[in-house]
Write a protein that holds these residues in place. Structure first.
Motif, PDB file in Angstrom:
ATOM      1  N   ASP A 154       0.867  -1.324   0.040  1.00  0.00           N
ATOM      2  CA  ASP A 154       0.122   0.111  -0.030  1.00  0.00           C
ATOM      3  C   ASP A 154       0.846   1.380   0.000  1.00  0.00           C
ATOM      4  OD1 ASP A 154      -2.123   1.911   0.664  1.00  0.00           O
ATOM      5  OD2 ASP A 154      -2.898   0.330   1.873  1.00  0.00           O
ATOM      6  N   ALA A 155       0.321   2.161  -0.554  1.00  0.00           N
ATOM      7  CA  ALA A 155       1.075   3.571  -0.521  1.00  0.00           C
ATOM      8  C   ALA A 155       0.807   4.305   0.838  1.00  0.00           C
ATOM      9  CB  ALA A 155       0.880   4.728  -1.629  1.00  0.00           C
ATOM     10  N   HIS A 156      -0.318   3.968   1.122  1.00  0.00           N
ATOM     11  CA  HIS A 156      -0.812   4.522   2.676  1.00  0.00           C
ATOM     12  C   HIS A 156      -0.653   3.645   3.731  1.00  0.00           C
ATOM     13  CE1 HIS A 156      -2.844   6.256  -0.898  1.00  0.00           C
ATOM     14  NE2 HIS A 156      -2.340   7.544  -0.465  1.00  0.00           N
TER      15      HIS A 156
ATOM     16  N   ASP B 207      -2.761   3.634   6.567  1.00  0.00           N
ATOM     17  CA  ASP B 207      -4.210   3.191   6.669  1.00  0.00           C
ATOM     18  C   ASP B 207      -4.320   2.935   8.360  1.00  0.00           C
ATOM     19  OD1 ASP B 207      -4.828   3.924   4.109  1.00  0.00           O
ATOM     20  OD2 ASP B 207      -5.076   1.841   3.648  1.00  0.00           O
TER      21      ASP B 207
ATOM     22  N   ASP C 196      -3.188  -3.134  -2.329  1.00  0.00           N
ATOM     23  CA  ASP C 196      -3.750  -1.662  -2.643  1.00  0.00           C
ATOM     24  C   ASP C 196      -3.170  -1.104  -3.785  1.00  0.00           C
ATOM     25  OD1 ASP C 196      -4.468   1.086  -3.062  1.00  0.00           O
ATOM     26  OD2 ASP C 196      -4.682   1.331  -0.812  1.00  0.00           O
TER      27      ASP C 196
ATOM     28  N   ASP D 145      -2.714   1.323  -5.025  1.00  0.00           N
ATOM     29  CA  ASP D 145      -1.952   2.484  -5.076  1.00  0.00           C
ATOM     30  C   ASP D 145      -0.480   2.530  -4.778  1.00  0.00           C
ATOM     31  OD1 ASP D 145      -2.073   2.524  -2.241  1.00  0.00           O
ATOM     32  OD2 ASP D 145      -3.616   4.129  -2.475  1.00  0.00           O
TER      33      ASP D 145
HETATM   34 MN    MN Z   1      -3.713   3.202  -0.168  1.00  0.00          MN
END
Ligand code: MN
Length: 261
Positions: free
Chosen positions: A128-130, A132, A190, A192
């Protein structure tokens, strides 16, 4: 002779399947345009994609018995009711076939949470880039931005590719940083995590993301672990047959290649 171009697999009963495929078109907590059409666009790309994996020398779509169950009938606007339906459905799959690999297509990232809570892996690997890892997001609990907070509380969370987080999340990231992959493992991808140049159709694109080779290298690092389920989420298609759709389809092909090799 009949000529039918179905989804990428022959129908297979759940109890005989190696893999159960499930669409979860829920995107009610997303802040940008939605990912509810992700399952449809990924299935369409899977119809046209080359199934043979030149790297492993295997066509996982032919080698594995895959039961495509269709999409969960979600309840727009209600995570609570949708999560109950996801849990009931995944529990039913497990009852029919305790060994089946559960592969789901989002939808926003929050849909991973009820699947994980039902499958109960030891480790959850998050590409994931984030981060979360917020405790809540704009005053609301249970969203695409805080699902990993609940995962980190109950499971061994391993994050890869994360490059965007809030000050509050920075502390939570430190807490999970040393975690190592062990035991039954669930993978959540994800879209992204990839660079927006190759995956522009995501809810919240972040610069400096992965190439497909970087994805494959990270996937290889969990190859020998006990993978029990996976998902591909946060793909927000603008139409059909886009580069992001084929990238998502290739992510699925690589995950299935690991299962079949
Ligand atoms: Mn993300």
């Amino acid at each position: 002779m009949i000529y039918l171009k179905k989804s990428f697999v022959d129908a297979c009963p759940v109890e005989e399947a190696d893999v159960c495929l499930l669409g979860i078109p829920f995107d009610s907590t997303s802040i940008s345009h939605g990912s509810r059409f992700g399952p449809a666009a990924i299935r369409e790309a899977l119809k046209d994609m080359e199934g043979y994996d030149s790297e492993t020398g295997v066509n996982p779509f032919e080698k594995l018995r895959i039961a495509d169950l269709g999409d969960i009938e979600i309840v727009p606007g209600s995570y609570k009711l949708t999560a109950e339906r996801i849990v009931d459905t995944v529990e039913w799959i497990r009852e029919q076939n305790p060994e089946a690999f559960v592969l789901s297509l989002g939808g926003e990232h929050l849909v991973s949470l009820p699947v994980i809570e039902t499958l109960k892996p030891k480790t959850v690997v998050q590409f994931d880039a984030h981060a979360d890892l917020r405790e809540d997001f704009i005053g609301k609990k249970y969203s695409h931005a805080d699902w990993a907070h609940y995962v980190a509380r109950d499971f061994n969370l391993v994050q890869r590719g994360v490059r965007s987080w809030s000050e509050e999340e920075g502390r939570a990231i430190e807490e999970v940083k040393g975690n190592k992959i062990s035991g039954p493992t669930y993978l959540t991808v994800d879209m992204d995590v990839f660079d927006p140049a190759i995956a522009p159709e995501t809810g919240l694109p972040e610069p400096s993301g992965w190439s497909f080779d970087e994805f494959c290298n990270n996937l290889d690092s969990i190859k020998n672990e006990n993978l029990i389920g996976a998902d591909v989420v946060e793909f927000s298609p603008n139409g059909f047959n886009s580069p992001t759709a084929f990238l998502a389809a290739n992510v699925i092909k690589k995950i299935l290649s690991i299962l079949s090799s």
